[in-house]
Design an enzyme around this catalytic site. Structure first.
Site, PDB file in Angstrom:
ATOM      1  N   TYR A  67      24.139  38.161   0.524  1.00  0.00           N
ATOM      2  CA  TYR A  67      24.150  37.883   2.207  1.00  0.00           C
ATOM      3  C   TYR A  67      25.577  37.136   2.565  1.00  0.00           C
ATOM      4  CZ  TYR A  67      19.154  38.340   1.473  1.00  0.00           C
ATOM      5  OH  TYR A  67      17.774  38.945   1.002  1.00  0.00           O
ATOM      6  N   GLY A 217       7.167  43.558  17.549  1.00  0.00           N
ATOM      7  CA  GLY A 217       7.562  44.589  18.321  1.00  0.00           C
ATOM      8  C   GLY A 217       6.515  45.096  19.405  1.00  0.00           C
TER       9      GLY A 217
END
Length: 287
Positions: A67, A217
């Site tokens: 990351y 979503g």
């Protein structure tokens, strides 16, 4: 008003049977630049997010050497070191980066050892609580990859070993070469392809760490399946998605990530939401 930190409402599990954590952690992938590459736009906010998560009772912080690379690990050290007693840090090795959104598995033993040593340095610890193989490298024997992690464990450099994005068959193969205490796969209310892995983890006493735990979503759209329950609980769709995960299995350890203090507060408050059996089933069947 309860003075108990909200993350504590999620209950606990014991990684490897000896490392207790509350079942709502924080995933630090989003504390980097676009494409999980480079420094964040607002490093000071990243530090605030980490400190606020811990203030709210989070005692499990999950990251990876890839990351940034290493940006997330260094931010964790900057924000939280010296680490408070009971704070469990998990990181991963085994994915190398060539640029934004570029992820390539490398499981050569010498590479895994190098990355574990770098993670020790970047996190500022003498032993990593949970070190996870980020991906199994298909070009390297599983015995070599897990064997190197087992050696690092014997040397006292990592406490527990975990896997990421694996099948049941791969977990069983890995367990021939090392003691595995956790598995981290994509899983959320809308994406449940890893159901068999979750069931296996629960049956075998492994922690199941769903990455991308909030995927609302269309579920959160007006008229969608989360609209009614959200109003009933006075909660956001994201909070309901997390509450559903916590209700799904005692092995579940969600790690919602964000780069915003407001969102980290909202996510962790989800631990206080108790879904009834009917609500849990209705949400599961709506997707």
């Amino acid at each position: 008003m309860s003075t108990t930190p909200p993350a504590h409402a999620a209950g606990t599990l014991a990684l490897g049977g000896d490392l207790p954590v509350h079942r709502l952690g924080y995933g630090a992938m989003q504390l980097t630049g676009p494409g999980v590459w480079g420094e964040p736009k607002d490093p000071d906010e990243a530090v605030r997010v980490l400190r606020r998560a811990v203030e709210l009772g989070v005692d499990f912080v999950d990251t990876a050497d890839s990351y940034g690379p290493f940006v997330s690990e260094r931010l964790i050290r900057k924000a939280l070191h010296p680490y408070r007693e009971g704070l469990v840090l998990a990181t991963k090795g085994g994915l190398t980066r060539a640029g934004p959104d570029d992820w390539r598995p490398v499981g050569r033993p010498e590479y895994l050892r190098q990355q574990a040593e770098l993670s020790l340095r970047h996190l500022g610890v003498e032993r990593i609580d949970l070190y996870q193989l980020h991906r199994i490298d298909p070009q390297v024997p599983v015995a070599d990859q897990l064997g190197e992690l087992a050696l690092l464990q014997q040397e006292g450099k990592i406490r527990h070993i975990g896997l990421s994005e694996v099948s049941v068959e791969q977990i069983e193969e890995a367990r021939k070469h090392a003691t595995v205490v956790s598995v981290q796969n994509l899983y959320n209310l809308a994406h449940r392809a890893a159901e068999d892995v979750l069931d296996y983890a629960e049956r075998e006493g492994l922690a199941f760490i769903p990455w991308f735990p909030i995927a609302t979503g269309e579920l959160a759209a007006p008229g969608g399946p989360l609209e009614g329950p959200s109003k009933d609980h006075g909660a956001s769709p994201a909070q309901l998605a997390l509450a559903w995960l916590l209700r799904r299995s005692p092995a579940m350890l969600p790690i919602p990530g964000t780069s915003s203090v407001g969102h980290v507060e909202e996510n962790i408050e989800a631990a206080r939401i108790a879904l009834s059996e009917d609500e849990f089933k209705a949400l599961a069947e709506a997707v």
